[in-house]
Motif scaffolding. Sequence first.
Motif, PDB file in Angstrom:
ATOM      1  N   ILE A   1       0.800  -1.623   0.515  1.00 13.65           N
ATOM      2  CA  ILE A   1      -0.285  -0.403   0.224  1.00 13.65           C
ATOM      3  C   ILE A   1       1.468   0.468   0.140  1.00 13.65           C
ATOM      4  O   ILE A   1       2.091   1.066   0.813  1.00 13.65           O
ATOM      5  N   SER A   2       0.303   2.100  -1.002  1.00 13.75           N
ATOM      6  CA  SER A   2       1.310   3.847  -0.571  1.00 13.75           C
ATOM      7  C   SER A   2       0.047   4.743  -0.462  1.00 13.75           C
ATOM      8  O   SER A   2      -1.043   4.440  -0.760  1.00 13.75           O
ATOM      9  N   LEU A   3       0.321   5.850   0.034  1.00 12.88           N
ATOM     10  CA  LEU A   3      -0.291   6.874  -0.144  1.00 12.88           C
ATOM     11  C   LEU A   3      -1.163   7.148  -1.310  1.00 12.88           C
ATOM     12  O   LEU A   3      -2.104   7.634  -1.917  1.00 12.88           O
ATOM     13  N   ASP A   4      -0.171   7.037  -2.379  1.00 11.30           N
ATOM     14  CA  ASP A   4       0.044   7.298  -4.012  1.00 11.30           C
ATOM     15  C   ASP A   4      -1.338   6.659  -4.127  1.00 11.30           C
ATOM     16  O   ASP A   4      -2.606   6.705  -5.315  1.00 11.30           O
ATOM     17  N   GLN A   5      -1.318   5.286  -3.789  1.00 15.74           N
ATOM     18  CA  GLN A   5      -2.215   4.655  -4.083  1.00 15.74           C
ATOM     19  C   GLN A   5      -3.701   4.376  -3.545  1.00 15.74           C
ATOM     20  O   GLN A   5      -4.792   4.008  -4.006  1.00 15.74           O
ATOM     21  N   LEU A   6      -3.535   5.037  -2.510  1.00 15.63           N
ATOM     22  CA  LEU A   6      -4.990   4.345  -1.794  1.00 15.63           C
ATOM     23  C   LEU A   6      -6.320   5.415  -2.690  1.00 15.63           C
ATOM     24  O   LEU A   6      -7.146   3.981  -2.265  1.00 15.63           O
ATOM     25  N   TYR A   7      -6.491   5.772  -3.040  1.00 16.60           N
ATOM     26  CA  TYR A   7      -7.795   6.327  -2.770  1.00 16.60           C
ATOM     27  C   TYR A   7      -8.334   5.535  -4.142  1.00 16.60           C
ATOM     28  O   TYR A   7      -9.426   4.690  -3.916  1.00 16.60           O
ATOM     29  N   ALA A   8      -7.251   5.160  -4.779  1.00 20.96           N
ATOM     30  CA  ALA A   8      -7.525   4.276  -5.835  1.00 20.96           C
ATOM     31  C   ALA A   8      -7.564   2.902  -5.774  1.00 20.96           C
ATOM     32  O   ALA A   8      -9.079   2.165  -5.943  1.00 20.96           O
ATOM     33  N   LYS A   9      -7.345   2.080  -4.602  1.00 18.86           N
ATOM     34  CA  LYS A   9      -7.442   0.993  -4.220  1.00 18.86           C
ATOM     35  C   LYS A   9      -8.618   1.292  -2.674  1.00 18.86           C
ATOM     36  O   LYS A   9      -9.729  -0.490  -2.784  1.00 18.86           O
ATOM     37  N   ILE A  10      -8.897   2.094  -2.502  1.00 17.07           N
ATOM     38  CA  ILE A  10     -10.116   2.199  -2.018  1.00 17.07           C
ATOM     39  C   ILE A  10     -12.208   1.998  -2.944  1.00 17.07           C
ATOM     40  O   ILE A  10     -13.068   1.744  -2.574  1.00 17.07           O
TER      41      ILE A  10
END
Length: 484
Positions: A366-375
């Motif tokens: 997990i990285s903050l950059d991808q967090l939104y997409a993963k949510i």
Amino acid sequence: DSITVGELAKRMGIKANELIRELMKQGSMVTINHPLDFETAALLASEYNYEVENVAFDEAAILEDSPAVKPGTEEDKPEDLELRPPVVTVMGHVDHGKTSLLDAIRAAKVTEGEAGGITQHIGAYHVELNGRKISFLDTPGHEAFTAMRARGAKATDIVILVVAADDGVMPQTKEAINHAKAAGVPIVVAINKIDKPDANPDRVKQELTEFELIPEEWGGETIFAEVSAKEQLNIESLLEMVLLQAEVMELKANPNKRGRGIIVEARLDKGRGPVATVLVQEGTLHIGDPIVSGVHHGRVRSMVDDRGERVENAGPSMPVEVTGLSGVPDAGDLLYAVEDEKKAKDVALHRQQKLREAELAKTSKISLDQLYAKIQEGDVKELKVVIKADVQGSVEAVKDALVKLSTDACRLVVIHTGVGGINESDINLASASDAVVLGFNVRPEPKSSQLAESEGVDIRLYNIIYDAVSDIKNAMEGLLAPTL
Ligand code: GDP
């Protein structure tokens, strides 16, 4: 196109770690294999007084695989094009006689006047009728056909739709019709099992009118043949019908250029290494040609045709078994002969690199950059964090502020806190639980940075609590400004 951190460092003659440190200073935690886009690479390079030139790897140019080189377009002059044999796939409902028909055709035509007939099953074979050739893909059914199409490959010119005269149109008959239509491939209907007492070819014709497959005698345009694969009845007239259909289509290719084909099947042979059956689609393949297919490359070491004979060349629509590739390609992959071995290797390596990047992106933590997409994708329902700070007061303050950010879509969970630098145990914990690490007025210990790189753990460093809170909030809302 992108370049990895490691590759950029190498080209500038500096250590990868130095570049990684530089990126870290700018707030981005990356590994040595991390791909950098052009802008990022250019910016970094400029700090070392280098200039980055954007020479995208032009695979299509090496493969001469532009739309303009497709048969029948400007590149091949009309006088370069020659008629080529049609490539046929047999489809139809299970048990209607697809395999029997392929066997019957082989038996009827191939042994005739040929010493051993077809002893090899290489995934495709060809027959000759009064000097005209037809190639058959030896895997019946629409699974292989569809699998190839799904990979963007078109291997078939004509579909023989087998319908049992005693059974009529069945679910897979309909599927086969739909697949052929979706691919824009004309259908020749073979009504099979006419030897059976309860055979009713007219009923089959009647049923097929529903699918706009109307025989000529009823005013339609579809070619029908009534056969028995078992009794070898009318096999030759079916082949005539296929050739008639092919004639209408005027199938042509330029045999006088570098070969390009499609992998019909491939396997690893104990003695010979990777063996691939290639159906040549354009040009001519020669012994010794440098080739590339999928992520593999090499030279054509040997070619064996469907009669088991060694051949030196294979032209359009001819199936041959090729050895000499560095690995086993997938069915449906294209195979290209290219100018020289270096180019073959370049293309293969470039593709391997892309594959690795894609895999890396998949397995990274997990990285903050991808967090939104993963949510959004529903992959992530909580964000786990490890907090390290220089004093206990900061730890508590950050923890309180972060926990308040929890939303219905994403809960914030602090799994570990501590005072002091970010150590290896913090990274291991974060890696095992898929957490991000936040540091306040602390730095990672050197070994921890390396570990974070190799484990793909996202470390973020802050001096001000407000910055951390707003970063996390933005990440959860998909508003985080991309690092760099
Ligand atoms: P596939 O599942 O479509 O490949 O069908 P097969 O070729 O395996 O044939 C299924 C069954 O039908 C086998 O038992 C064959 O012997 C039989 N069969 C195939 N063609 C004919 C034919 O022309 N006449 C008769 N009577 N039986 C056939």
